[in-house]
Design a protein around this motif. Structure first.
Motif, PDB file in Angstrom:
ATOM      1  N   GLN A  14       0.818  -1.222   0.000  1.00 43.50           N
ATOM      2  CA  GLN A  14       0.000   0.000   0.000  1.00 43.50           C
ATOM      3  C   GLN A  14       0.846   1.265   0.000  1.00 43.50           C
ATOM      4  OE1 GLN A  14      -3.150   0.173   2.927  1.00 43.50           O
ATOM      5  NE2 GLN A  14      -3.516  -2.035   2.791  1.00 43.50           N
ATOM      6  N   TYR A  15       1.971   1.217   0.772  1.00 37.13           N
ATOM      7  CA  TYR A  15       2.727   2.459   0.977  1.00 37.13           C
ATOM      8  C   TYR A  15       4.135   2.417   0.402  1.00 37.13           C
ATOM      9  CZ  TYR A  15      -1.103   3.160   4.199  1.00 37.13           C
ATOM     10  OH  TYR A  15      -2.354   3.268   4.737  1.00 37.13           O
ATOM     11  N   GLY A  16       4.567   1.251  -0.082  1.00 33.82           N
ATOM     12  CA  GLY A  16       5.869   1.159  -0.721  1.00 33.82           C
ATOM     13  C   GLY A  16       7.041   1.301   0.224  1.00 33.82           C
ATOM     14  N   ALA A  25      -1.061   1.965  20.849  1.00 31.45           N
ATOM     15  CA  ALA A  25      -1.930   2.140  19.690  1.00 31.45           C
ATOM     16  C   ALA A  25      -2.151   0.816  18.978  1.00 31.45           C
ATOM     17  CB  ALA A  25      -1.335   3.176  18.736  1.00 31.45           C
ATOM     18  N   ALA A  26      -1.093   0.018  18.873  1.00 29.62           N
ATOM     19  CA  ALA A  26      -1.202  -1.282  18.203  1.00 29.62           C
ATOM     20  C   ALA A  26      -2.196  -2.189  18.919  1.00 29.62           C
ATOM     21  CB  ALA A  26       0.171  -1.942  18.136  1.00 29.62           C
ATOM     22  N   VAL A  27      -2.114  -2.245  20.246  1.00 30.84           N
ATOM     23  CA  VAL A  27      -3.037  -3.086  21.010  1.00 30.84           C
ATOM     24  C   VAL A  27      -4.460  -2.562  20.886  1.00 30.84           C
ATOM     25  CG1 VAL A  27      -3.630  -3.966  23.288  1.00 30.84           C
ATOM     26  CG2 VAL A  27      -1.224  -3.810  22.613  1.00 30.84           C
ATOM     27  N   SER A  28      -4.608  -1.255  20.932  1.00 26.83           N
ATOM     28  CA  SER A  28      -5.941  -0.660  20.832  1.00 26.83           C
ATOM     29  C   SER A  28      -6.603  -0.997  19.499  1.00 26.83           C
ATOM     30  CB  SER A  28      -5.840   0.856  20.987  1.00 26.83           C
ATOM     31  OG  SER A  28      -7.101   1.465  20.827  1.00 26.83           O
ATOM     32  N   GLU A  49       5.746  -0.174  12.254  1.00 32.56           N
ATOM     33  CA  GLU A  49       5.088   0.001  13.557  1.00 32.56           C
ATOM     34  C   GLU A  49       4.661   1.448  13.797  1.00 32.56           C
ATOM     35  OE1 GLU A  49       7.082  -3.696  13.270  1.00 32.56           O
ATOM     36  OE2 GLU A  49       7.887  -1.672  12.980  1.00 32.56           O
ATOM     37  N   SER A  50       5.389   2.417  13.237  1.00 28.87           N
ATOM     38  CA  SER A  50       4.997   3.816  13.439  1.00 28.87           C
ATOM     39  C   SER A  50       3.666   4.140  12.777  1.00 28.87           C
ATOM     40  CB  SER A  50       6.083   4.763  12.898  1.00 28.87           C
ATOM     41  OG  SER A  50       6.145   4.683  11.482  1.00 28.87           O
ATOM     42  N   LEU A  51       3.244   3.292  11.812  1.00 24.07           N
ATOM     43  CA  LEU A  51       1.957   3.515  11.142  1.00 24.07           C
ATOM     44  C   LEU A  51       0.782   3.312  12.090  1.00 24.07           C
ATOM     45  CD1 LEU A  51       2.617   1.785   7.688  1.00 24.07           C
ATOM     46  CD2 LEU A  51       2.879   4.199   8.300  1.00 24.07           C
ATOM     47  N   ASP A  55      -5.921   2.021   8.544  1.00 23.00           N
ATOM     48  CA  ASP A  55      -5.459   0.967   7.634  1.00 23.00           C
ATOM     49  C   ASP A  55      -5.067  -0.291   8.411  1.00 23.00           C
ATOM     50  OD1 ASP A  55      -5.660   2.518   5.209  1.00 23.00           O
ATOM     51  OD2 ASP A  55      -3.910   3.630   5.905  1.00 23.00           O
ATOM     52  N   ILE A  56      -4.416  -0.097   9.541  1.00 22.26           N
ATOM     53  CA  ILE A  56      -4.039  -1.240  10.385  1.00 22.26           C
ATOM     54  C   ILE A  56      -5.308  -1.969  10.844  1.00 22.26           C
ATOM     55  CG2 ILE A  56      -2.839  -1.990  12.466  1.00 22.26           C
ATOM     56  CD1 ILE A  56      -0.957  -0.746  10.441  1.00 22.26           C
TER      57      ILE A  56
END
Length: 620
Positions: free
Chosen positions: A26-28, A86-89, A34-36, A43-44
């Protein structure tokens, strides 16, 4: 579905697939995924939801590299907490929105060996363990994960330490996945069978493998593996091998092909089946559809693995006569340098005479003092195959790169030359060809461990060799040092690498034998030690050894006696007498003696060997 640990025992669960592959498409970008979590959370979330819709029972947080060490590559270590939270959320939001139960695994990736970390201090075990602890604490603080996934660990030791870190912080179930270089073997040659056994012993909820291999090779690995009883197997293969198109890595392994392995993995005993690099929701939907049942299959005894283990054990169990003998009596070994010319008559006659004297083995140096001599491997083969004499072959790290060393090891095994002494070797510049290059791809301790890997039927790269070798491996030790305090650590390091016995440099002071014996006793050193003795031929010979040969120092008393003997014209007699006096003291404390033949005078070594052997029949 109950808790995750119980679910893993009761049924086959489908896990999700790759996160990075989809973000890459998607983003190349091929890094900093992880910062996404902070910038492209929507998107995640959609990726999580797509995997759940495909049939995934287990999803993992987008936190594989969200540790302080790897985030430091991009100056993001100060955002570690925010990125993990944020990842867990996001994963939790997808779970709550699901119409069926879903488990969340907080993901932590392996760190050791990362080539993009330039600061070596960040890759020490202590630094890595501290990084794992920090990330686990943040993931646990969210109170929204059902377990931890430790994945893509090439280094088994690192994974085992990470497990212990996690277990010190929580009782949540752990899924521990190693990564193989070749089907069935890990970094350093550890078998998948052994790795899973060690992980199971730590009490993980599931142990398995992910990444690097596609479904075909992952299945090939499982065919070579005996699964530990009671610990569910996790399998996360790649979609296949990637292609490079227009500068981008592209995985084009089809979901339909991936689907064909779902039931295969279940039949192999897998309880948790997902995907790694290159897999997409379509691949996971294929897994879901390809399973004929969710009932786990009890792994069968792997006959191939058992047979290989039996062969390995039989090879290791082969006896090495001089090592057996030294347990109960005095055993002399004699070093005989290969000739510098092609005239071998004297050498072969000397070897026969020494064998008739009843020595334990003839040790063959490998270019001692970096001088050009006939190959000791060739002479060892001739002694064993034509004369029935036991050779002990010196193998140096100086003369062979990694390719040559492994060829040498396999050649030794093929010829049945199973007794070796591993040494570094004198630098090439001290020899008769000072323009030659010393290689030193590995140090001697590493080379010891290489021989021991071959005893397991595995090369250091992990390649299966088809049979196990049966090497006994000696290590060198220089006791001619001012302080013996470091000797225990030196011996322990070599024994830990696999050394079966120790051969020392020649000593010329009886007190060194006494002091060494005390160090051995005080530190409970159990391996046999063959203490070196070198009979002196002349005062000139003694001065040369004392002043010019590395690692050898003579006592003042020895030099004085040899100088007097020069004046009296009985240097060889006095030299042998000094050697016998040394043997007297050594034999009070050790059973092993290593006699270095002085300048091809094997008759002197033979006389001293007879002197050693006579102590076995002497009255107490």
């Amino acid at each position: 579905m109950g808790n995750l640990a119980q679910a893993l025992q009761d049924q086959v669960l489908v896990a999700d697939g790759a996160m990075g592959t989809l973000l890459y498409s998607q983003y190349g970008i091929s890094h900093d995924f992880e910062s996404l979590n902070l910038t492209h959370g929507g998107d995640i979330l959609q990726i999580h939801q797509a995997y759940i819709a495909a049939g995934a029972d287990v999803i993992q947080t987008n936190t594989y590299a969200a540790n302080s060490i790897k985030l430091s590559r991009y100056g993001l270590e100060n955002k570690l907490t925010a990125i993990n939270e944020a990842a867990v959320s996001l994963a939790h939001t997808a779970k709550v929105a699901s119409e069926r139960p879903v488990y969340i695994l907080g993901t932590i990736g392996g760190i050791a060996g990362s080539t993009d970390i330039t600061d070596p201090d960040l890759l020490t075990p202590a630094a890595i363990d501290a990084s794992v602890r920090q990330q686990v604490e943040v993931l646990l603080a969210t109170k929204a994960i059902d377990g931890l996934l430790l994945e893509t660990y090439f280094d088994l030791a690192e994974l085992k330490r990470a497990i212990k870190v996690v277990q010190s912080l929580t009782d949540l179930p752990i899924v521990a996945n190693v990564t193989m270089y070749e089907p069935g073997v890990l970094q350093g040659g550890t078998t998948l069978t052994q790795a899973l056994s060690e992980l199971a012993a730590l009490g993980v909820a599931a142990a398995g493998a992910n990444c690097h291999l596609g479904p075909y090779q992952m299945n090939e690995a499982l065919e070579k593996t005996q699964l530990p009883l009671g610990t569910p197997l996790a399998v996360y293969p790649n979609a296949g091998l990637p292609n490079m198109e227009h500068g981008q890595l592209i995985y084009d392994g089809s979901a339909a092909y991936f689907r064909t392995y779902a039931e295969t993995f279940r039949q192999k005993g897998a309880h948790l089946i997902g995907g790694c690099c290159g897999t997409t929701p379509e691949h996971i939907a294929g897994l879901f559809a390809g399973l004929k049942s969710r009932q786990p299959v009890q792994p069968e005894i792997n006959v191939q693995v058992r047979q290989q283990q039996a062969e390995n054990q039989a090879a290791v169990a082969r006896t090495h006569p001089f090592l057996e003998a030294v347990k109960t009596k005095k055993v002399p070994l004699v070093e005989l340098d290969p000739p510098k010319t092609l005239r071998t008559d004297r050498f072969l006659k000397s070897a026969q005479a020494l064998a008739e004297a009843g020595i334990g083995a003839i040790t063959l140096s490998d270019g001692s003092l970096a001088t050009t001599r006939i190959s000791n491997l060739a002479l060892a083969a001739k002694l064993k195959l034509e004369y029935g004499i036991t050779p002990l072959v010196h193998v140096t790290t100086r003369d062979h790169n990694l390719i040559g060393l492994q060829a040498e090891i396999m050649g030794l095994s093929m010829l049945g030359l199973d007794d070796v002494l591993v040494i570094t070797g004198d630098p090439a510049k001290v020899g008769d060809l000072p323009g030659a290059t010393s290689v030193y791809d590995v140090h001697s301790t590493e080379l010891i461990s290489y021989f021991k890997k071959y005893n397991e039927g595995i090369s250091p790269t992990g390649r299966k060799l088809g049979k196990a070798c049966s090497f006994s491996v000696g290590a060198a030790l220089n006791p001619n040092v001012r302080n013996l305090d470091r000797i225990p650590k030196t011996i322990a390091r070599k024994v830990d690498a696999g050394a079966d016995y120790i051969i020392t440099q020649p000593i010329f002071d009886p007190q060194i034998a006494v002091d060494l014996a005390k160090v051995v006793a005080d530190n409970d050193i159990q391996v046999p030690i063959f203490v070196g003795v070198l009979p002196l031929l002349s005062y000139r010979n003694a001065r040369f050894l004392h002043h010019e040969v590395p690692g050898i120092r003579l006592s003042e008393d020895t030099l004085t006696r040899m100088k007097a003997a020069e004046a009296d014209g009985n240097e060889r007699e006095v030299g042998l007498q000094i050697a016998e006096e040394l043997v007297d003291v050594i034999c009070e404390h050790f059973n092993g003696i290593h006699i270095t033949t002085p300048m091809q005078h094997a008759e002197i070594s033979g006389a001293l060997a007879q002197y050693v052997k006579a102590k076995n029949t002497a009255k107490v």
